[in-house]
Design an enzyme around this catalytic site. Structure first.
Site, PDB file in Angstrom:
ATOM      1  CD  GLU A  50      -0.359  65.101  43.723  1.00 34.82           C
ATOM      2  OE1 GLU A  50      -0.564  65.800  42.713  1.00 34.82           O
ATOM      3  OE2 GLU A  50      -0.658  65.477  44.877  1.00 34.82           O
ATOM      4  CG  HIS A  75     -11.402  52.064  46.968  1.00 33.94           C
ATOM      5  ND1 HIS A  75     -11.703  52.070  48.309  1.00 33.94           N
ATOM      6  CD2 HIS A  75     -10.495  51.080  46.794  1.00 33.94           C
ATOM      7  CE1 HIS A  75     -11.008  51.133  48.925  1.00 33.94           C
ATOM      8  NE2 HIS A  75     -10.261  50.519  48.027  1.00 33.94           N
TER       9      HIS A  75
END
Ligand code: GRF
Length: 198
Positions: A169, A101
Site C-alpha cells: 500500500e 524494494h
C-alpha cells in the site's frame, strides 16, 4: 521490467491513466513469458519483449540485449517493477534505472531478499518498523543511491501476508511519487546522495 504478478506495473498504469503520473510506458520487458503481469501490458497495448537469462552465456550479454531494446525504444528511464534478475548497467544508463524494494534498505536487502522472503526476515528478526525504498540501480542487488523511503510500524499480529499487503500500500504511492519527481527534474544525484528540490 517485470518478472512476476505485475502489481507495480498495474499501479503505474493506473496513476498514468488518472493523470497523477506524467509518464508513458513505451515497452514492458519480462524475464519470463510466464510473468502474470504481462496481461496488463497486453490490456494497455504496450509492446512486450521477453528476454530470458538462460538464452545468454553471461550476465553482460543478457544485459546488453536488454539495454539494446531500451535504446531502440528511445526511453528515458528503466523502471524495475518486481524484476528479479541482476543486470549490468551500461554507463549511459547510470542513474536511469530505478527499483522499489519492500524494506528500508540497507536492512533486509541484497541477494535472496525478494518478495515474501523480505517480510519473513523482518518478522523473524523482530524489527519494529519496516517499509519500502525507491533507489537507483547499480550492478549489485539493492545497493544504488536511495531516492525515497517510507516506514510503517510492524504490528504484533502481522504475518507475511499482512506485512506484504501493508508495505505494498505504501509502494503504490511512493513509486509514482519518485517517478514524478524525476519527470519534474527535481532529483539530483551526487555519488550516493540524492537531493530532491522542493
Ligand atoms: C514488491 O515486493 C516490490 O517491492 C518488489 O516487487 C514486488 C512487487 O512485484 N520490487 P509485482 O509488481 O507484484 O510483480
Amino acid at each position: 521490467m517485470i518478472s512476476g504478478t505485475g502489481r507495480t506495473l498495474k499501479n503505474l498504469l493506473e496513476h498514468i491513466a488518472s493523470e497523477t503520473l506524467a509518464a508513458e510506458i513505451r515497452m514492458v520487458i519480462a524475464s519470463t513469458p510466464h510473468a502474470k503481469g504481462l496481461q496488463y501490458a497486453e490490456q494497455a497495448s504496450i509492446p512486450i519483449q521477453i528476454v530470458e537469462r538462460q538464452d545468454f552465456e553471461s550476465r553482460e550479454d543478457f544485459s546488453r540485449s536488454i539495454f539494446h531494446c531500451c535504446d531502440e525504444a528511445d526511453i528515458d528511464y528503466v523502471i524495475l517493477a518486481g524484476y528479479i534478475k541482476l543486470l549490468e548497467i551500461p554507463d549511459n544508463y547510470k542513474n536511469r534505472v530505478l527499483n522499489i524494494h519492500p524494506s528500508l534498505i540497507p536492512a533486509f536487502s541484497g541477494q535472496g531478499y525478494y518478495g515474501d522472503h523480505v517480510h519473513e526476515a523482518v518478522l523473524r528478526y523482530g524489527a519494529k518498523i519496516t517499509g519500502c525504498t525507491v533507489h537507483f540501480v547499480d550492478n549489485e542487488y539493492d545497493r544504488g543511491p536511495v531516492i525515497l523511503q517510507r516506514a510503517i510500524d510492524v504490528r504484533e499480529d502481522d504475518d507475511v501476508t499482512s506485512l506484504n499487503d501493508r508495505v505494498f500500500e505504501l509502494e503504490r504511492l511512493v513509486y509514482p511519487e519518485a517517478l514524478q519527481l524525476l519527470a519534474d527534474g527535481k532529483i539530483k544525484v551526487d555519488g550516493r546522495i540524492v537531493q530532491i528540490s522542493k
